[in-house]
Design a protein around this motif. Structure first.
Motif, PDB file in Angstrom:
ATOM      1  N   LYS A 171       0.863  -1.171   0.000  1.00 24.46           N
ATOM      2  CA  LYS A 171       0.000   0.000   0.000  1.00 24.46           C
ATOM      3  C   LYS A 171       0.906   1.229   0.000  1.00 24.46           C
ATOM      4  CE  LYS A 171      -3.880  -2.015   2.589  1.00 24.46           C
ATOM      5  NZ  LYS A 171      -4.696  -1.913   3.830  1.00 24.46           N
ATOM      6  N   ALA A 172       0.526   2.245  -0.767  1.00 25.65           N
ATOM      7  CA  ALA A 172       1.335   3.464  -0.822  1.00 25.65           C
ATOM      8  C   ALA A 172       0.409   4.669  -0.812  1.00 25.65           C
ATOM      9  CB  ALA A 172       2.203   3.474  -2.070  1.00 25.65           C
ATOM     10  N   GLN A 173       0.791   5.700  -0.064  1.00 24.89           N
ATOM     11  CA  GLN A 173      -0.007   6.929  -0.045  1.00 24.89           C
ATOM     12  C   GLN A 173       0.506   7.881  -1.108  1.00 24.89           C
ATOM     13  OE1 GLN A 173      -0.936   8.620   3.760  1.00 24.89           O
ATOM     14  NE2 GLN A 173      -1.363  10.648   2.920  1.00 24.89           N
ATOM     15  N   VAL A 174      -0.417   8.381  -1.916  1.00 26.71           N
ATOM     16  CA  VAL A 174      -0.068   9.289  -3.007  1.00 26.71           C
ATOM     17  C   VAL A 174       0.301  10.658  -2.442  1.00 26.71           C
ATOM     18  CG1 VAL A 174      -0.896  10.393  -5.106  1.00 26.71           C
ATOM     19  CG2 VAL A 174      -1.612   8.048  -4.561  1.00 26.71           C
ATOM     20  N   VAL A 175       1.458  11.167  -2.883  1.00 28.12           N
ATOM     21  CA  VAL A 175       1.937  12.462  -2.405  1.00 28.12           C
ATOM     22  C   VAL A 175       1.870  13.524  -3.500  1.00 28.12           C
ATOM     23  CG1 VAL A 175       3.915  13.696  -1.423  1.00 28.12           C
ATOM     24  CG2 VAL A 175       3.449  11.326  -0.733  1.00 28.12           C
ATOM     25  N   LYS A 176       2.286  13.169  -4.713  1.00 27.07           N
ATOM     26  CA  LYS A 176       2.253  14.121  -5.818  1.00 27.07           C
ATOM     27  C   LYS A 176       1.566  13.496  -7.027  1.00 27.07           C
ATOM     28  CE  LYS A 176       6.335  16.854  -4.591  1.00 27.07           C
ATOM     29  NZ  LYS A 176       7.630  17.412  -5.067  1.00 27.07           N
ATOM     30  N   VAL A 177       0.795  14.313  -7.747  1.00 21.37           N
ATOM     31  CA  VAL A 177       0.046  13.823  -8.902  1.00 21.37           C
ATOM     32  C   VAL A 177       0.246  14.756 -10.097  1.00 21.37           C
ATOM     33  CG1 VAL A 177      -1.741  12.663  -7.547  1.00 21.37           C
ATOM     34  CG2 VAL A 177      -2.019  15.072  -8.147  1.00 21.37           C
ATOM     35  N   GLY A 178      -0.122  14.242 -11.300  1.00 26.16           N
ATOM     36  CA  GLY A 178      -0.116  15.058 -12.500  1.00 26.16           C
ATOM     37  C   GLY A 178       1.220  15.707 -12.796  1.00 26.16           C
ATOM     38  N   ALA A 179       1.159  16.991 -13.154  1.00 29.24           N
ATOM     39  CA  ALA A 179       2.356  17.728 -13.546  1.00 29.24           C
ATOM     40  C   ALA A 179       3.298  17.994 -12.385  1.00 29.24           C
ATOM     41  CB  ALA A 179       1.958  19.053 -14.198  1.00 29.24           C
ATOM     42  N   ASP A 180       2.850  17.749 -11.135  1.00 29.60           N
ATOM     43  CA  ASP A 180       3.698  17.986  -9.966  1.00 29.60           C
ATOM     44  C   ASP A 180       4.684  16.849  -9.712  1.00 29.60           C
ATOM     45  OD1 ASP A 180       2.406  20.378  -9.489  1.00 29.60           O
ATOM     46  OD2 ASP A 180       0.930  19.484  -8.134  1.00 29.60           O
ATOM     47  N   THR A 181       4.511  15.709 -10.358  1.00 28.43           N
ATOM     48  CA  THR A 181       5.384  14.573 -10.077  1.00 28.43           C
ATOM     49  C   THR A 181       6.798  14.853 -10.551  1.00 28.43           C
ATOM     50  OG1 THR A 181       4.742  13.529 -12.157  1.00 28.43           O
ATOM     51  CG2 THR A 181       3.510  12.892 -10.197  1.00 28.43           C
ATOM     52  N   TYR A 182       7.721  14.249  -9.840  1.00 32.90           N
ATOM     53  CA  TYR A 182       9.147  14.442 -10.130  1.00 32.90           C
ATOM     54  C   TYR A 182       9.490  14.030 -11.558  1.00 32.90           C
ATOM     55  CZ  TYR A 182      14.152  13.382  -9.933  1.00 32.90           C
ATOM     56  OH  TYR A 182      15.495  13.304 -10.191  1.00 32.90           O
ATOM     57  N   SER A 183       8.875  12.967 -12.018  1.00 31.11           N
ATOM     58  CA  SER A 183       9.245  12.409 -13.319  1.00 31.11           C
ATOM     59  C   SER A 183       8.260  12.766 -14.428  1.00 31.11           C
ATOM     60  CB  SER A 183       9.316  10.885 -13.203  1.00 31.11           C
ATOM     61  OG  SER A 183       8.055  10.396 -12.799  1.00 31.11           O
ATOM     62  N   HIS A 184       7.504  13.859 -14.260  1.00 31.85           N
ATOM     63  CA  HIS A 184       6.471  14.188 -15.249  1.00 31.85           C
ATOM     64  C   HIS A 184       7.033  14.292 -16.660  1.00 31.85           C
ATOM     65  CE1 HIS A 184       3.060  16.029 -17.204  1.00 31.85           C
ATOM     66  NE2 HIS A 184       3.792  17.080 -17.518  1.00 31.85           N
TER      67      HIS A 184
END
Length: 769
Positions: free
Chosen positions: A178-191
């Motif tokens: 299980k993992a809690q989402v911290v960053k999504v969409g264009a905010d992700t490090y590897s976008h």
């Protein structure tokens, strides 16, 4: 990567509906699919359309409005292209919904499967083997192994435990967490990296490169050539400014290969639509061309030539363990293990549910080829490939495994021992064998025989025991010898010598594809598991099974949505039909481009004016290239595509272009003896060029079919109607008796001259094409 959870989500219940609505979704711009606005903009706002608009305005200034017909044809072509592309987009977008990547999240205490873009910040993400991560998250429970090669370039798996970061773009090799989402969409490090995650390099396409080269050349030469020709005519005062503009416009129009671009995009789009009707999703349009050139097909065994539905058909305790004991041990092991591959599912189905708690587990991975469970008292049991579990192999056990493998079984050993760290292999005691069998896909023999008849070499690549792989491959009708890749040192030599490969690691699969490409082969690769991802990325054309992992489908150029491997022959046929027809029709379009460029140069250095008016070239283009090009582009032609595209099309266009140039030059030489006026000279050139275009069409249509005969008859009838009923519109005038005789002689010798030139070109220019 430094990630921090600002507010912890309950890992037992996840987010509730109200929290989901307040959270940021995992949405960013999809650059893989153009919007309707982009399609319209990209089709209208082209350099060639701009040039045609300027040319149309120049003709408008002269008042010769009938010569503006080419503007209408350009507009019509653009509209047809837009309609075709929008139609294709609708069909492919609808099909893509069936292949939309999903994620499992915990919400309101229940696990839900949702599209990736519906994941929100602080969601509890349930990750397991085969999942591709599309967000940045932190592990809050469980353990997984991740491949982060898309981000780091390193293919080694990385263990992720509580508090570790899961990076978007990576995929899960083994385990469950299980993992809690911290960053999504264009905010992700590897976008920015994830945008190219489908493919780290552009698909090789000789067609795309050749079309771009033709466009670049035309763009470079047509503006300076047209400008010099116009200035030359105006400065020498040989013609009126209106005639100078019209002749210049005609020359420039002739040099624009606009129909070729439309033909190519339309043919590829039609190919993608035809494949979509077979439940094949085309994720990279130019891979259709690559399919036409494929000469080596690498197939993963499990899930590709077999159905991927494993079944335990035998247990052998080797005189040490009873069947009941083996079943009990396996039940406890696989109740603890998070492995979710076909083998694990088959063992769970056979063994049932266990009742013993374990201390820890080591899940299966394609690199270690084994899994293990540690129970109380540090008792460890492991299952997997014999050579990956014990240090010292015993001959009698190998012989027993050999006998089962020759029956087409995949044989796993059950062993017990001690485990230090995550290293399974050691001084373990084998206490039993497990025989698992997969079922061949229906009609697999017929499918593979088709590829052999089409001169496509088939390679079977698997991580299983080579004896098992060989037995199944031979049942499927695969030709060639088998090899154990753990014994191979020279991969280049191995791919030349063998056709069936066992004990292949993911890294070796990639190396094998690269080796085949280095030997000059065009390689297609099929797969369905995480262990196929690296090889799929390297292949010239990658094909994933619809039931495969999200990571596999993400990198593939084609996805068989219904796992319909039987569709492979029709996929190959479609690719060949599209490219063969583009190649044949393109030569028709380039005839006009080549003779227009040649006559433009001759006009600059010799003629007083260009021999055609714009509307006269429109007749030549419509009957000789426009209509025939699109009709021929839809014909079936399943021959394997070989050679260089540019060499083929220029070689086939050269005789026709040279013949038009020679006909116009000779007409100019006879201009004074036959007392031709400017209008009569233009009329003779139009008749001769139109007839020449039909003769070129005849050579392209050989050998004849009913459709091709009908096409030739219609184009000839169109020429007769155009010359007789619309002569005034086309600026055609009457000819004298001797001028008529001259034209008749030209029409009589053009077919034979074209045939002689074609044979000469075929022997020299196209010999090595």
């Amino acid at each position: 990567m430094n990630l921090r959870i600002a507010r912890h989500t309950n890992i037992k219940t996840g987010l509730n509906d109200e929290q989901v609505l307040r959270s940021q979704p995992n949405v960013y711009e999809d650059k893989n699919s153009r919007s309707y606005k982009q399609i319209i903009h990209d089709n209208f706002c082209t350099l060639f359309n701009a040039i045609n608009l300027v040319l149309g305005l120049m003709v408008f200034i002269t008042g010769a409005y009938r010569n503006m017909m080419f503007v209408g044809l350009v507009f019509l072509n653009t509209v047809i292209g837009i309609i075709q592309e929008i139609r294709s987009k609708k069909i492919l977008d609808n099909l893509a919904l069936l292949n939309q990547q999903k994620a499992n999240v915990l919400r309101n205490g229940k696990i839900k499967s949702i599209p990736m873009e519906q994941i929100v910040r602080n969601d509890i993400l349930m990750v397991r083997t085969g999942d591709q991560i599309s967000v940045d998250a932190i592990v809050v429970e469980g353990q997984v192994e991740c491949n982060e090669s898309i981000l780091t370039g390193e293919s080694d798996s990385v263990i992720k435990k509580y508090g570790d970061a899961l990076m978007s773009g990576s995929f899960v090799v083994s385990g469950q967490a299980k993992a809690q989402v911290v960053k999504v969409g264009a905010d992700t490090y590897s976008h920015s990296i994830l945008e190219s995650a489908k493919r780290e390099k552009q698909y090789p396409s000789e067609l795309r490169d050749s079309i771009n080269a033709i466009i670049r050349f035309s763009t470079i030469v047509l503006i300076p050539t047209g400008s010099i020709m116009l200035i030359k005519q105006l400065m020498e005062n040989l013609v009126q400014w209106r005639s100078a503009i019209l002749s210049t416009v005609a020359a420039v129009i002739g040099m624009i290969p606009e129909g070729l671009v439309l033909l190519t995009s339309t043919a590829l789009a039609m190919g993608a639509v035809k494949l979509s009707r077979k439940q094949v999703l085309v994720q990279e349009l130019y891979c259709i061309e690559t399919l036409a050139r494929v000469d080596t097909l690498c197939l993963d065994k499990t899930g590709t030539i077999t159905q991927g539905k494993m079944k335990v058909v035998l247990t052998d305790g080797l005189g040490k363990t009873s069947d009941e004991e083996m079943q009990y041990i396996l039940a406890n092991m696989y109740s603890c293990l998070s492995d979710d591959n076909a083998t694990a599912q088959a063992i769970r189905t056979y063994a049932g549910k266990g009742d013993t708690h374990c201390i820890r587990t080591i899940p299966f991975s394609s690199s270690r080829k084994a899994s293990a469970v540690v129970f109380e008292g540090n008792r460890a049991y492991m299952t997997g490939a014999y050579s990956f579990i014990v240090n010292q192999q015993e001959n009698w056990i190998n012989e027993r495994i050999e006998s089962y493998a020759q029956q087409g079984m995949r044989v796993l050993v059950l062993a017990k021992g001690r485990i230090m760290g995550d290293q399974i292999r050691g001084n373990n005691e084998v206490i039993g064998l497990i025989g698992i069998q997969d079922v061949l896909r229906p009609n697999i023999r017929r499918t593979l025989q088709y590829f052999y008849k089409q001169n496509v070499n088939v390679k079977i690549i698997s991580g299983d025991d080579p004896r098992t792989v060989a037995a199944i491959a031979q049942k499927a009708g695969v030709k060639g010898r088998a090899v154990d890749m753990t014994t191979v040192k020279d991969i280049d030599q191995a791919v030349q010598t063998y056709s069936i490969f066992g004990r292949v690691t993911p890294e070796q699969k990639k190396q094998m594809v690269v080796a085949l490409q280095g030997q000059g082969h065009t390689v297609a690769m099929t797969g369905d598991g995480v262990n196929d991802v690296m090889a799929l990325k390297e292949a010239d054309c990658s094909i994933a099974m619809g039931s495969g992992s999200e990571a596999t489908k993400g990198v593939a150029s084609l996805v068989l949505l219904k796992d319909q491997f039987r569709a492979m022959p029709s996929i190959l046929r479609e690719g060949r039909i599209v490219i063969n027809n583009i190649q044949r029709s393109a030569s028709l379009f380039l005839v006009k481009t080549m003779f227009s460029f040649g006559l433009s140069l001759i006009t600059i250095f010799w003629f007083s004016a260009y021999p055609f008016k714009p509307i006269q070239l429109s007749l030549v283009s419509l009957l000789g290239t426009g209509i025939p090009g699109f009709v021929l582009a839809l014909e079936p032609n399943e021959e394997r595509v070989t050679g260089h595209f540019l060499q083929h099309v220029f070689g086939r266009a050269l005789p026709g272009a040279v013949m038009v140039i020679l006909s116009v030059v000779f007409a100019n030489l006879f201009r004074q003896p036959l007392q031709m006026s400017g209008a009569q000279f233009s009329t003779i050139c139009t008749i001769v060029a139109s007839w020449n275009s039909l003769c070129v069409l005849y050579t392209v249509c050989t050998p004849m079919t009913q459709l091709r005969k009908l096409l030739l008859i219609c184009m000839f009838a169109g020429l007769v109607i155009g010359l007789t009923l619309f002569h005034s519109l086309l600026y055609l005038v009457g000819l004298t008796f001797w001028q008529g005789i001259y034209v008749a002689c030209n029409l009589a010798i053009i077919p034979d001259c074209l045939l002689i030139m074609k044979k000469a070109v075929d022997k020299t220019f196209l010999r090595n094409a």
